[in-house]
Design a protein around this motif. Sequence first.
Motif, PDB file in Angstrom:
ATOM      1  N   GLY A 262      42.033  34.264  36.828  1.00 58.03           N
ATOM      2  CA  GLY A 262      40.665  34.612  37.201  1.00 58.03           C
ATOM      3  C   GLY A 262      39.673  33.467  37.281  1.00 58.03           C
ATOM      4  N   PRO A 263      39.401  32.760  36.197  1.00 52.68           N
ATOM      5  CA  PRO A 263      38.371  31.714  36.225  1.00 52.68           C
ATOM      6  C   PRO A 263      38.674  30.575  37.184  1.00 52.68           C
ATOM      7  CG  PRO A 263      38.938  32.328  33.967  1.00 52.68           C
ATOM      8  CD  PRO A 263      39.948  32.972  34.847  1.00 52.68           C
ATOM      9  N   ALA A 264      39.954  30.359  37.492  1.00 52.06           N
ATOM     10  CA  ALA A 264      40.324  29.255  38.373  1.00 52.06           C
ATOM     11  C   ALA A 264      40.164  29.599  39.844  1.00 52.06           C
ATOM     12  CB  ALA A 264      41.774  28.840  38.105  1.00 52.06           C
ATOM     13  N   LEU A 265      39.988  30.884  40.163  1.00 46.99           N
ATOM     14  CA  LEU A 265      39.900  31.303  41.560  1.00 46.99           C
ATOM     15  C   LEU A 265      38.479  31.155  42.096  1.00 46.99           C
ATOM     16  CD1 LEU A 265      42.019  34.576  41.312  1.00 46.99           C
ATOM     17  CD2 LEU A 265      42.692  32.464  42.481  1.00 46.99           C
ATOM     18  N   PRO A 266      38.310  30.812  43.369  1.00 53.62           N
ATOM     19  CA  PRO A 266      36.972  30.779  43.962  1.00 53.62           C
ATOM     20  C   PRO A 266      36.300  32.146  43.859  1.00 53.62           C
ATOM     21  CG  PRO A 266      38.582  29.749  45.413  1.00 53.62           C
ATOM     22  CD  PRO A 266      39.359  30.397  44.321  1.00 53.62           C
ATOM     23  N   ALA A 267      35.002  32.157  43.734  1.00 56.47           N
ATOM     24  CA  ALA A 267      34.271  33.404  43.485  1.00 56.47           C
ATOM     25  C   ALA A 267      34.501  34.436  44.587  1.00 56.47           C
ATOM     26  CB  ALA A 267      32.778  33.098  43.347  1.00 56.47           C
ATOM     27  N   GLY A 268      34.530  34.009  45.851  1.00 57.21           N
ATOM     28  CA  GLY A 268      34.700  34.962  46.941  1.00 57.21           C
ATOM     29  C   GLY A 268      36.054  35.641  46.913  1.00 57.21           C
ATOM     30  N   TYR A 269      37.101  34.862  46.671  1.00 55.85           N
ATOM     31  CA  TYR A 269      38.442  35.439  46.608  1.00 55.85           C
ATOM     32  C   TYR A 269      38.563  36.349  45.391  1.00 55.85           C
ATOM     33  CZ  TYR A 269      43.564  35.649  46.796  1.00 55.85           C
ATOM     34  OH  TYR A 269      44.870  36.078  46.867  1.00 55.85           O
ATOM     35  N   ARG A 270      37.939  35.932  44.304  1.00 52.26           N
ATOM     36  CA  ARG A 270      37.972  36.753  43.087  1.00 52.26           C
ATOM     37  C   ARG A 270      37.304  38.106  43.342  1.00 52.26           C
ATOM     38  NH1 ARG A 270      36.251  32.926  39.888  1.00 52.26           N
ATOM     39  NH2 ARG A 270      34.129  33.661  39.560  1.00 52.26           N
ATOM     40  N   ARG A 271      36.198  38.092  44.088  1.00 51.00           N
ATOM     41  CA  ARG A 271      35.520  39.352  44.418  1.00 51.00           C
ATOM     42  C   ARG A 271      36.409  40.235  45.288  1.00 51.00           C
ATOM     43  NH1 ARG A 271      30.920  36.033  44.894  1.00 51.00           N
ATOM     44  NH2 ARG A 271      31.267  35.857  47.152  1.00 51.00           N
ATOM     45  N   SER A 272      37.119  39.616  46.242  1.00 47.84           N
ATOM     46  CA  SER A 272      38.010  40.389  47.105  1.00 47.84           C
ATOM     47  C   SER A 272      39.099  41.075  46.300  1.00 47.84           C
ATOM     48  CB  SER A 272      38.635  39.482  48.173  1.00 47.84           C
ATOM     49  OG  SER A 272      37.672  39.034  49.095  1.00 47.84           O
ATOM     50  N   LEU A 273      39.685  40.361  45.361  1.00 48.41           N
ATOM     51  CA  LEU A 273      40.747  40.954  44.545  1.00 48.41           C
ATOM     52  C   LEU A 273      40.194  42.045  43.639  1.00 48.41           C
ATOM     53  CD1 LEU A 273      43.041  37.965  43.496  1.00 48.41           C
ATOM     54  CD2 LEU A 273      43.189  39.455  45.498  1.00 48.41           C
ATOM     55  N   ARG A 274      38.994  41.854  43.138  1.00 51.73           N
ATOM     56  CA  ARG A 274      38.394  42.882  42.279  1.00 51.73           C
ATOM     57  C   ARG A 274      38.041  44.132  43.063  1.00 51.73           C
ATOM     58  NH1 ARG A 274      34.603  38.799  38.677  1.00 51.73           N
ATOM     59  NH2 ARG A 274      36.179  38.324  37.073  1.00 51.73           N
ATOM     60  N   SER A 275      37.789  43.985  44.369  1.00 48.72           N
ATOM     61  CA  SER A 275      37.456  45.150  45.185  1.00 48.72           C
ATOM     62  C   SER A 275      38.700  45.826  45.750  1.00 48.72           C
ATOM     63  CB  SER A 275      36.514  44.751  46.321  1.00 48.72           C
ATOM     64  OG  SER A 275      37.169  43.881  47.243  1.00 48.72           O
ATOM     65  N   PHE A 276      39.877  45.254  45.501  1.00 50.00           N
ATOM     66  CA  PHE A 276      41.119  45.861  45.963  1.00 50.00           C
ATOM     67  C   PHE A 276      41.265  47.225  45.309  1.00 50.00           C
ATOM     68  CE2 PHE A 276      45.801  46.388  45.668  1.00 50.00           C
ATOM     69  CZ  PHE A 276      46.130  46.251  47.001  1.00 50.00           C
ATOM     70  N   ARG A 277      41.494  48.245  46.124  1.00 48.04           N
ATOM     71  CA  ARG A 277      41.530  49.622  45.622  1.00 48.04           C
ATOM     72  C   ARG A 277      42.949  50.045  45.269  1.00 48.04           C
ATOM     73  NH1 ARG A 277      39.248  53.395  49.992  1.00 48.04           N
ATOM     74  NH2 ARG A 277      39.993  54.911  48.449  1.00 48.04           N
ATOM     75  N   TYR A 278      43.067  50.760  44.172  1.00 48.56           N
ATOM     76  CA  TYR A 278      44.335  51.363  43.786  1.00 48.56           C
ATOM     77  C   TYR A 278      44.254  52.860  44.044  1.00 48.56           C
ATOM     78  CZ  TYR A 278      45.131  46.825  41.719  1.00 48.56           C
ATOM     79  OH  TYR A 278      45.277  45.475  41.546  1.00 48.56           O
ATOM     80  N   GLY A 279      45.394  53.453  44.344  1.00 47.72           N
ATOM     81  CA  GLY A 279      45.427  54.849  44.748  1.00 47.72           C
ATOM     82  C   GLY A 279      45.690  55.790  43.596  1.00 47.72           C
ATOM     83  N   PRO A 280      45.910  57.067  43.907  1.00 50.80           N
ATOM     84  CA  PRO A 280      46.274  58.038  42.875  1.00 50.80           C
ATOM     85  C   PRO A 280      47.550  57.619  42.157  1.00 50.80           C
ATOM     86  CG  PRO A 280      45.666  59.149  44.910  1.00 50.80           C
ATOM     87  CD  PRO A 280      45.766  57.692  45.231  1.00 50.80           C
ATOM     88  N   GLY A 281      47.806  58.261  41.028  1.00 48.29           N
ATOM     89  CA  GLY A 281      48.946  57.885  40.225  1.00 48.29           C
ATOM     90  C   GLY A 281      50.147  58.788  40.422  1.00 48.29           C
ATOM     91  N   ALA A 282      51.252  58.347  39.861  1.00 50.74           N
ATOM     92  CA  ALA A 282      52.459  59.164  39.781  1.00 50.74           C
ATOM     93  C   ALA A 282      52.766  59.374  38.306  1.00 50.74           C
ATOM     94  CB  ALA A 282      53.631  58.478  40.472  1.00 50.74           C
ATOM     95  N   ALA A 283      53.202  60.571  37.980  1.00 54.41           N
ATOM     96  CA  ALA A 283      53.629  60.886  36.616  1.00 54.41           C
ATOM     97  C   ALA A 283      55.111  61.241  36.690  1.00 54.41           C
ATOM     98  CB  ALA A 283      52.816  62.045  36.043  1.00 54.41           C
ATOM     99  N   LYS A 284      55.935  60.545  35.929  1.00 53.29           N
ATOM    100  CA  LYS A 284      57.384  60.604  36.077  1.00 53.29           C
ATOM    101  C   LYS A 284      58.016  61.449  34.976  1.00 53.29           C
ATOM    102  CE  LYS A 284      61.549  59.011  37.382  1.00 53.29           C
ATOM    103  NZ  LYS A 284      62.242  58.349  36.345  1.00 53.29           N
ATOM    104  N   VAL A 285      59.043  62.222  35.346  1.00 55.82           N
ATOM    105  CA  VAL A 285      59.814  62.980  34.367  1.00 55.82           C
ATOM    106  C   VAL A 285      61.295  62.710  34.597  1.00 55.82           C
ATOM    107  CG1 VAL A 285      60.359  65.235  33.386  1.00 55.82           C
ATOM    108  CG2 VAL A 285      58.076  64.811  34.304  1.00 55.82           C
ATOM    109  N   ASP A 286      61.999  62.396  33.522  1.00 55.18           N
ATOM    110  CA  ASP A 286      63.452  62.324  33.547  1.00 55.18           C
ATOM    111  C   ASP A 286      63.987  63.514  32.765  1.00 55.18           C
ATOM    112  OD1 ASP A 286      64.329  59.707  34.850  1.00 55.18           O
ATOM    113  OD2 ASP A 286      62.764  59.035  33.475  1.00 55.18           O
TER     114      ASP A 286
END
Length: 487
Positions: A262-286
């Motif tokens: 994190g701290p080593a990355l340029p601020a703009g790229y860091r913002r892009s990665l922080r805005s990366f969206r994650y989707g709904p989850g999966a719940a697994k059963v064995d």
Amino acid sequence: MVGSGPNGLAAAVTMARAGLRVDLYEAAPKVGGGLRSEPIFRDDILHDVCASVHPMALASPFLRQFDLPARGVELLVPELSYAHPLDGGRAALAHRSLARTSAGLGADGPRWRALMEPLVQHSGAVVDLVLFGRGRLPAGPAAPVLLGRRILAHGTRGAGRRFMEPEAAALLAGVAAHVVGRLPSLTGAAVAMLLGHLAHTDGGWPLVRGGSSRLADALAAELVRLGGRIVTGHRIDDLREVRDARVVMLDLAPKEFLRLAGPALPAGYRRSLRSFRYGPGAAKVDFLVSEPVPWANPEVGRAGTVHLGGLQQEIFHAESLLARGVRPPDPFVLVVDPAVTDPGRAVGRLRPLWAYAHVPHGDTTDPVELVTRRIERYAPGFRDTVVAGRGRSAAQLEHYNPNYVGGDIAAGAMTLRQSVLRPAPRWNPYRTPLPGTYLCSASTPPGPGVHGMSGYLAARSALAREFGIRLPTTAPGHGKSFALDGT
């Protein structure tokens, strides 16, 4: 190399084949990421902990060149790729034979055939277009045109009117639900066209004989044969730990990359990665069960994969609720009985059963009862066959594999924007602003799935820029060889 999922292993093997020394670090006790198998209830019965069925494995240019059979990895292809049961004992069945599938869909049979047959006929070009993306120009206009027309037809509001009867509509909607996001959508339709047509090819929707870990083990063995070193049980917590390497490849989601650098990355790229969206989850059963699932429609029991989502409109509604963070009352569930395709996975009357449900991002609910109830709806008496069950909530899946942020097994929401600009808006999505540092996880193109192409394409990029080694990008069957060793 940090991380040893299928993409990390593919990148590591590609770099090693180019003549480089590769050190691979994996935090878990065993390599594989989403390709791990382990005993859960009995030492003699293996369960695929994450991925079990691999529709893109036999289509992947990287894995085809890796020559799995020569390395003792056998992919077993069921005759019935997937099934979609409905209430009242009805079911839609996707056979490997397109003709047989169409014949079983009544009035919608000709429509299904017209939808899938051109994709099957141009399957190589379709797969290349999706898996190479910007890394390679299409061999011709056929694949983009075929895909584009179908994505627009089945990814917009008119999707609900494309079929006359519920079976065909549900059959396609179940495949679109693999996108784990709002439906209908352009990305959902793209996934449906890719995975849907592969079900009708010779490659089908295969499983690995003996468990998914066999594939990971073969890749790891090849890396060691080429002089690579694998260190398991070693978590890298700061990129400075590997600063002596000329190139660092990261099979990590953006969240993990930010933790390391994190701290080593340029601020703009860091913002892009922080805005990366994650989707709904999966719940697994064995599950450990005492007999095959007692589906109300016995034909469903022949399928390698079973989708439980009900009618098309039920699937669209449930997945769209999830995209807004709302738990649907009847979530989509995917079920795999490995012993249907690989009888050796059963021991006596006991057999493993693998299932997951789509749940809200970060959900903490134990999914055992939820999944049991969903299966019971289409297989009355299933509950009585269960000998043991173990659930992993979406939150626990992230703990097991940090790349599954909030339980998102796609390593990032498959929205239209993030399908194209993944994980940040950069011409080269693998190269980061840090010298010699590259991302190669499923958070980079072409995205999720057991195909190894994110790792291969990232490695190709690093080899060209850092070492002046340029690998051909032509896939098998398109005029030139697809070499992974620089020749």
